[in-house]
Design a protein around this motif. Structure first.
Motif, short mmCIF file in Angstrom:
data_model
loop_
_atom_site.label_atom_id
_atom_site.label_comp_id
_atom_site.label_asym_id
_atom_site.label_seq_id
_atom_site.Cartn_x
_atom_site.Cartn_y
_atom_site.Cartn_z
N UNK A 56 120.03 2.84 10.48
CA UNK A 56 121.33 2.45 9.92
C UNK A 56 121.68 3.31 8.71
N UNK A 57 120.70 3.57 7.85
CA UNK A 57 120.96 4.39 6.67
C UNK A 57 121.26 5.83 7.06
N UNK A 58 120.58 6.32 8.09
CA UNK A 58 120.89 7.67 8.56
C UNK A 58 122.30 7.76 9.11
N UNK A 59 122.74 6.70 9.81
CA UNK A 59 124.09 6.68 10.38
C UNK A 59 125.13 6.68 9.28
N UNK A 60 124.96 5.84 8.26
CA UNK A 60 125.96 5.80 7.19
C UNK A 60 125.89 7.07 6.34
N UNK A 61 124.72 7.65 6.19
CA UNK A 61 124.61 8.91 5.45
C UNK A 61 125.32 10.04 6.19
N UNK A 62 125.20 10.04 7.52
CA UNK A 62 125.85 11.07 8.33
C UNK A 62 127.36 10.98 8.20
N UNK A 63 127.89 9.76 8.03
CA UNK A 63 129.34 9.57 7.95
C UNK A 63 129.87 9.62 6.52
N UNK A 64 128.99 9.75 5.54
CA UNK A 64 129.41 9.66 4.14
C UNK A 64 130.48 10.69 3.79
N UNK A 65 130.27 11.92 4.24
CA UNK A 65 131.25 12.97 3.94
C UNK A 65 132.57 12.68 4.62
N UNK A 66 132.51 12.23 5.87
CA UNK A 66 133.73 11.96 6.62
C UNK A 66 134.55 10.83 5.99
N UNK A 67 133.88 9.83 5.42
CA UNK A 67 134.59 8.66 4.90
C UNK A 67 135.52 9.00 3.75
#
Length: 263
Positions: A84-95
């Motif tokens: 879950x943390x990897x998923x949110x980290x991957x999307x951090x820039x996009x957000x």
């Protein structure tokens, strides 16, 4: 007694601990077998086995170690948290490029979304990805704040030469840009004569979103309107959000007829 955070930190702070734990979750092993599989010293592995046993995550009989039901539970939940943390980290820039007031769905719906970022060495790469996305289905709906001659050319092929159904709401700025490029204007005017193409214009388009059959593409732009990347997802909740956004923009938009374009 260790707290839950202590247990999380115990694993999170050591790749070796996770590697040893993973070996045992896959099946009982003797210490020498673990030494062969994990890039750590025999002393380090012996210490890790004692620490895992102290937490009752494994049991040891002679040289063989076996994960316990508590250990399986702990490992499963730890790896789930990491995922879950990897998923949110991957999307951090996009957000940072998604207007928060538009995200009326749980952002976790984007956990499996494909993230495409602009390649600074190939300015047209993202445009090609969008074209491929549009060509992946036979029904295209969406709202757009950005366009390019290559996208109009692709839409011409899909509607005039093929039988795809297109419904797009675009900004007045896109119409002006099309009008200023004579070859693109000719293509666009021809598109507008097709029964399977409906275009509308609206000043109130907050973000570019495309819907191709059941898949959603979301353009990511910075505060200056520069295209930074895109997200693509098959999530049902995001699809429902995109359809609702498209319908709301279309409801207040004006249709564009062929006579509106001077080619």
């Amino acid at each position: 007694m260790d707290t839950a955070l202590d247990d999380i930190a115990f694993l999170a702070n050591s790749d070796n601990r996770v590697a040893v734990f993973e070996e045992l979750v896959e099946g009982p092993e003797e210490r020498d077998e673990i030494v062969d599989q994990v890039d750590a010293s025999r002393v380090t592995i012996a210490r890790i086995l004692r620490e895992l046993e102290a937490r009752e995550w494994i049991t040891r009989s002679g040289q063989e170690s076996t994960v316990t039901p508590l250990g399986e539970w702990a490992y499963e939940e730890f790896t789930r948290l990491v995922d879950e943390m990897e998923a949110q980290n991957r999307l951090r820039e996009a957000m940072q490029w998604l207007p928060p007031d538009l995200l009326t769905f749980d952002v976790r719906c984007l956990r499996d979304a494909e993230l495409i970022l602009v390649d600074e060495t190939d300015a047209t790469a993202l445009i090609r990805r969008i074209i491929d996305f549009h060509r992946s289905g036979d029904r295209i709906r969406g709202i757009a704040r950005e366009s390019a001659p290559a996208l109009i050319e692709n839409q011409w092929e899909l509607t005039v030469q093929e039988d795809a159904r297109i419904e797009l709401v675009i900004t007045p700025e896109i119409v002006e840009t099309i009008q200023d490029h004579r070859p693109t204007a000719r293509r666009f005017r021809e598109i507008l004569t097709e029964e399977n193409a409906d275009y509308f214009v609206s000043e109130e388009i907050p973000i570019s979103v495309g819907i191709v059959n059941g898949t959603v593409g979301i353009n990511l732009t910075d505060e200056q309107g520069a295209l930074k990347g895109g997200l693509k997802t098959d999530n049902d909740t995001v699809h429902a959000w995109a359809v609702d956004l498209f319908q709301n923009c279309r409801r207040d938009a004006r249709p564009i007829g062929p006579d509106a374009i001077i080619a």
